[in-house]
Design a protein around this motif. Structure first.
Motif, PDB file in Angstrom:
ATOM      1  N   ARG A  19      64.980  84.335  33.187  1.00 40.61           N
ATOM      2  CA  ARG A  19      63.839  85.237  33.084  1.00 40.61           C
ATOM      3  C   ARG A  19      63.253  85.108  31.682  1.00 40.61           C
ATOM      4  N   LEU A  20      62.039  84.598  31.605  1.00 40.07           N
ATOM      5  CA  LEU A  20      61.348  84.464  30.337  1.00 40.07           C
ATOM      6  C   LEU A  20      60.507  85.703  30.063  1.00 40.07           C
ATOM      7  N   SER A  21      60.427  86.067  28.798  1.00 43.13           N
ATOM      8  CA  SER A  21      59.596  87.177  28.373  1.00 43.13           C
ATOM      9  C   SER A  21      58.550  86.696  27.386  1.00 43.13           C
ATOM     10  N   CYS A  22      57.400  87.327  27.407  1.00 46.61           N
ATOM     11  CA  CYS A  22      56.318  87.051  26.471  1.00 46.61           C
ATOM     12  C   CYS A  22      55.881  88.380  25.890  1.00 46.61           C
ATOM     13  N   ALA A  23      56.256  88.633  24.654  1.00 43.76           N
ATOM     14  CA  ALA A  23      55.972  89.900  24.004  1.00 43.76           C
ATOM     15  C   ALA A  23      54.822  89.747  23.020  1.00 43.76           C
ATOM     16  N   ALA A  24      53.853  90.647  23.110  1.00 40.52           N
ATOM     17  CA  ALA A  24      52.704  90.636  22.219  1.00 40.52           C
ATOM     18  C   ALA A  24      52.907  91.627  21.088  1.00 40.52           C
ATOM     19  N   SER A  25      52.488  91.243  19.905  1.00 41.28           N
ATOM     20  CA  SER A  25      52.474  92.149  18.765  1.00 41.28           C
ATOM     21  C   SER A  25      51.153  91.992  18.034  1.00 41.28           C
ATOM     22  N   GLY A  26      50.694  93.081  17.424  1.00 43.89           N
ATOM     23  CA  GLY A  26      49.433  93.056  16.712  1.00 43.89           C
ATOM     24  C   GLY A  26      48.216  93.307  17.581  1.00 43.89           C
ATOM     25  N   PHE A  27      48.390  93.347  18.894  1.00 42.83           N
ATOM     26  CA  PHE A  27      47.297  93.639  19.817  1.00 42.83           C
ATOM     27  C   PHE A  27      47.888  94.098  21.141  1.00 42.83           C
ATOM     28  N   THR A  28      47.074  94.750  21.949  1.00 41.00           N
ATOM     29  CA  THR A  28      47.516  95.194  23.264  1.00 41.00           C
ATOM     30  C   THR A  28      47.117  94.169  24.317  1.00 41.00           C
ATOM     31  N   LEU A  29      47.961  94.025  25.335  1.00 37.59           N
ATOM     32  CA  LEU A  29      47.695  93.081  26.419  1.00 37.59           C
ATOM     33  C   LEU A  29      46.813  93.660  27.517  1.00 37.59           C
ATOM     34  N   ASP A  30      46.351  94.877  27.368  1.00 38.56           N
ATOM     35  CA  ASP A  30      45.571  95.534  28.425  1.00 38.56           C
ATOM     36  C   ASP A  30      44.331  94.751  28.832  1.00 38.56           C
ATOM     37  N   TYR A  31      43.751  94.003  27.901  1.00 37.78           N
ATOM     38  CA  TYR A  31      42.523  93.276  28.177  1.00 37.78           C
ATOM     39  C   TYR A  31      42.728  91.768  28.109  1.00 37.78           C
ATOM     40  N   TYR A  32      43.907  91.316  28.467  1.00 37.29           N
ATOM     41  CA  TYR A  32      44.222  89.899  28.458  1.00 37.29           C
ATOM     42  C   TYR A  32      44.878  89.488  29.761  1.00 37.29           C
ATOM     43  N   ALA A  33      44.333  88.458  30.383  1.00 36.19           N
ATOM     44  CA  ALA A  33      45.101  87.739  31.377  1.00 36.19           C
ATOM     45  C   ALA A  33      46.156  86.904  30.650  1.00 36.19           C
ATOM     46  N   ILE A  34      47.291  86.678  31.295  1.00 36.20           N
ATOM     47  CA  ILE A  34      48.393  85.943  30.685  1.00 36.20           C
ATOM     48  C   ILE A  34      48.721  84.728  31.541  1.00 36.20           C
ATOM     49  N   GLY A  35      48.940  83.609  30.884  1.00 32.23           N
ATOM     50  CA  GLY A  35      49.362  82.405  31.570  1.00 32.23           C
ATOM     51  C   GLY A  35      50.666  81.880  31.009  1.00 32.23           C
ATOM     52  N   TRP A  36      51.449  81.236  31.870  1.00 33.31           N
ATOM     53  CA  TRP A  36      52.617  80.468  31.455  1.00 33.31           C
ATOM     54  C   TRP A  36      52.320  78.988  31.662  1.00 33.31           C
ATOM     55  N   PHE A  37      52.618  78.204  30.652  1.00 31.04           N
ATOM     56  CA  PHE A  37      52.431  76.761  30.680  1.00 31.04           C
ATOM     57  C   PHE A  37      53.729  76.091  30.287  1.00 31.04           C
ATOM     58  N   ARG A  38      53.879  74.835  30.643  1.00 27.75           N
ATOM     59  CA  ARG A  38      55.062  74.093  30.237  1.00 27.75           C
ATOM     60  C   ARG A  38      54.690  72.657  29.896  1.00 27.75           C
ATOM     61  N   GLN A  39      55.483  72.076  29.018  1.00 24.68           N
ATOM     62  CA  GLN A  39      55.254  70.706  28.603  1.00 24.68           C
ATOM     63  C   GLN A  39      56.592  70.010  28.373  1.00 24.68           C
ATOM     64  N   ALA A  40      56.811  68.943  29.104  1.00 25.16           N
ATOM     65  CA  ALA A  40      57.982  68.103  28.929  1.00 25.16           C
ATOM     66  C   ALA A  40      57.614  66.937  28.019  1.00 25.16           C
ATOM     67  N   PRO A  41      58.592  66.339  27.329  1.00 21.74           N
ATOM     68  CA  PRO A  41      58.289  65.210  26.444  1.00 21.74           C
ATOM     69  C   PRO A  41      57.546  64.096  27.170  1.00 21.74           C
ATOM     70  N   GLY A  42      56.450  63.632  26.561  1.00 17.87           N
ATOM     71  CA  GLY A  42      55.674  62.551  27.134  1.00 17.87           C
ATOM     72  C   GLY A  42      54.777  62.931  28.293  1.00 17.87           C
ATOM     73  N   LYS A  43      54.702  64.205  28.628  1.00 23.15           N
ATOM     74  CA  LYS A  43      53.895  64.649  29.753  1.00 23.15           C
ATOM     75  C   LYS A  43      52.809  65.613  29.299  1.00 23.15           C
ATOM     76  N   GLU A  44      51.792  65.750  30.126  1.00 28.18           N
ATOM     77  CA  GLU A  44      50.712  66.692  29.859  1.00 28.18           C
ATOM     78  C   GLU A  44      51.209  68.125  30.002  1.00 28.18           C
ATOM     79  N   ARG A  45      50.601  69.022  29.230  1.00 29.90           N
ATOM     80  CA  ARG A  45      50.881  70.436  29.406  1.00 29.90           C
ATOM     81  C   ARG A  45      50.271  70.898  30.727  1.00 29.90           C
ATOM     82  N   GLU A  46      51.064  71.591  31.531  1.00 25.27           N
ATOM     83  CA  GLU A  46      50.594  72.021  32.831  1.00 25.27           C
ATOM     84  C   GLU A  46      50.682  73.535  32.969  1.00 25.27           C
ATOM     85  N   GLY A  47      49.746  74.082  33.707  1.00 27.26           N
ATOM     86  CA  GLY A  47      49.748  75.502  33.992  1.00 27.26           C
ATOM     87  C   GLY A  47      50.746  75.832  35.082  1.00 27.26           C
TER      88      GLY A  47
END
Length: 127
Positions: A19-47
Motif C-alpha cells: 500500500r503506497l501513500s502520497c502525503a501532501a504538505s504545504g497545500f491542501t489536496l481538495d482541489y487536486y486530482a492525483i495520479g500515480w505513475f511508474r518508471q522502470a529502468p530504460g522504460k518510459e514513465r507510464e500512468g
C-alpha cells in the motif's frame, strides 16, 4: 514549500501486496486530482492510475486493472494506491503527482497534465 511525499514501497514477493501513500504538505489536496505513475529502468514513465479531486472517479491502466485500487482521504491530505497480486513487471519507481482542478470531474493518466510531483518510492517484486 509544497511537497508530495510517497511512502510504502519496498521488496515484496510475486502475488504479494503493498500500500503506497502520497502525503501532501504545504497545500491542501481538495482541489487536486492525483495520479500515480511508474518508471522502470530504460522504460518510459507510464500512468498507473488517477483519482479525481474528491474521489468520485478513478482510472486505471489496463495492466493493473483489477489488481490496484486508488483512494484518497482529503481530511488527511493523503492519497493511496493499494497494490495486490503484484507481478515482477510491476517493479518500478512509483511517483505520485497532483493536478490543479476546479471541479471533481475526472482525472488524467498523462504526465503532462500534472503540476507537482513527488520524489518516488521504489517497488521491487521478486522472489
Amino acid at each position: 514549500q509544497l511537497q508530495l511525499v510517497e511512502s510504502g514501497g519496498g521488496l515484496v514477493q510475486p502475488g504479494g501486496s503493498l500500500r503506497l501513500s502520497c502525503a501532501a504538505s504545504g497545500f491542501t489536496l481538495d482541489y487536486y486530482a492525483i495520479g500515480w505513475f511508474r518508471q522502470a529502468p530504460g522504460k518510459e514513465r507510464e500512468g498507473v492510475s488517477c483519482i479525481s479531486s474528491r474521489g468520485s472517479k478513478t482510472n486505471y491502466a489496463d495492466s493493473v486493472k483489477g489488481r490496484f485500487t486508488m483512494s484518497r482521504d482529503n481530511a488527511k491530505n493523503t492519497a493511496y494506491l493499494q497494490m495486490n497480486s503484484l507481478k515482477p513487471e510491476d517493479t518500478a519507481v512509483y511517483y505520485c503527482a497532483a493536478d490543479v482542478v476546479l471541479h471533481d470531474l475526472g482525472c488524467s493518466r498523462t504526465t503532462d497534465a500534472y503540476d507537482y510531483w513527488g520524489q518516488g518510492t521504489q517497488v521491487t517484486v521478486s522472489s
